[in-house]
Design an enzyme around this catalytic site. Sequence first.
Site, PDB file in Angstrom:
ATOM      1  N   GLN A  78      38.870  42.887  34.064  1.00  0.00           N
ATOM      2  CA  GLN A  78      39.542  42.769  35.353  1.00  0.00           C
ATOM      3  C   GLN A  78      40.648  43.809  35.499  1.00  0.00           C
ATOM      4  O   GLN A  78      41.787  43.581  35.095  1.00  0.00           O
ATOM      5  CB  GLN A  78      40.104  41.351  35.535  1.00  0.00           C
ATOM      6  CG  GLN A  78      40.594  41.132  36.941  1.00  0.00           C
ATOM      7  CD  GLN A  78      40.914  39.684  37.216  1.00  0.00           C
ATOM      8  OE1 GLN A  78      40.714  38.801  36.404  1.00  0.00           O
ATOM      9  NE2 GLN A  78      41.440  39.441  38.399  1.00  0.00           N
ATOM     10  N   PHE A  79      40.313  44.947  36.097  1.00  0.00           N
ATOM     11  CA  PHE A  79      41.282  46.040  36.252  1.00  0.00           C
ATOM     12  C   PHE A  79      42.450  45.652  37.128  1.00  0.00           C
ATOM     13  O   PHE A  79      43.540  46.215  37.017  1.00  0.00           O
ATOM     14  CB  PHE A  79      40.598  47.302  36.785  1.00  0.00           C
ATOM     15  CG  PHE A  79      40.277  47.277  38.245  1.00  0.00           C
ATOM     16  CD1 PHE A  79      41.166  47.812  39.166  1.00  0.00           C
ATOM     17  CD2 PHE A  79      39.090  46.719  38.715  1.00  0.00           C
ATOM     18  CE1 PHE A  79      40.884  47.793  40.527  1.00  0.00           C
ATOM     19  CE2 PHE A  79      38.797  46.693  40.055  1.00  0.00           C
ATOM     20  CZ  PHE A  79      39.688  47.225  40.973  1.00  0.00           C
ATOM     21  N   THR A  80      42.299  44.639  37.984  1.00  0.00           N
ATOM     22  CA  THR A  80      43.372  44.270  38.903  1.00  0.00           C
ATOM     23  C   THR A  80      44.591  43.686  38.192  1.00  0.00           C
ATOM     24  O   THR A  80      45.645  43.534  38.813  1.00  0.00           O
ATOM     25  CB  THR A  80      42.878  43.289  39.986  1.00  0.00           C
ATOM     26  OG1 THR A  80      42.381  42.111  39.350  1.00  0.00           O
ATOM     27  CG2 THR A  80      41.786  43.924  40.837  1.00  0.00           C
TER      28      THR A  80
END
Length: 148
Positions: A78-80
């Site tokens: 999850q890059f967010t």
Amino acid sequence: MRAVIQRASKAKVTVEAETVGAIGKGFVVLLGVEESDTEEDVVYLVRKIANMRIFEDDNEKMNRSLKDVEGEILSISQFTLHADTKKGNRPSFTAAAGPEQAAALYESFNNQLSAEGINVATGKFGAHMEVSLVNDGPVTILIDSKNK
């Protein structure tokens, strides 16, 4: 590298209406890889997560690890987690690692957890995923490898 750990009694991830990963009792780990992250960050997080004592013992104290309860991990990239929200209302993701670096470190993370004897289910890197879980407790822990 950042990890959000949610203690779950069960969880699953679907991609295009197909379940690609599922676990029973264990952790859902959302993993965000930052541009400056290395294998050192992976080793640190694997050690912390595999040994984190957030399951209750017989005295109802958080004193048992994932290994102690023979739990599983559902690992989701999850890059967010590296969103910068300082300016304006639209998050910036410039600190997040590019796909090639992030995929390599995410795979290393999952492989090292497996080497610890933990069953690891995963989502599909880079895909739009739907994650469902029953958060047990609820217990949610944030670990950042830059804040050792």
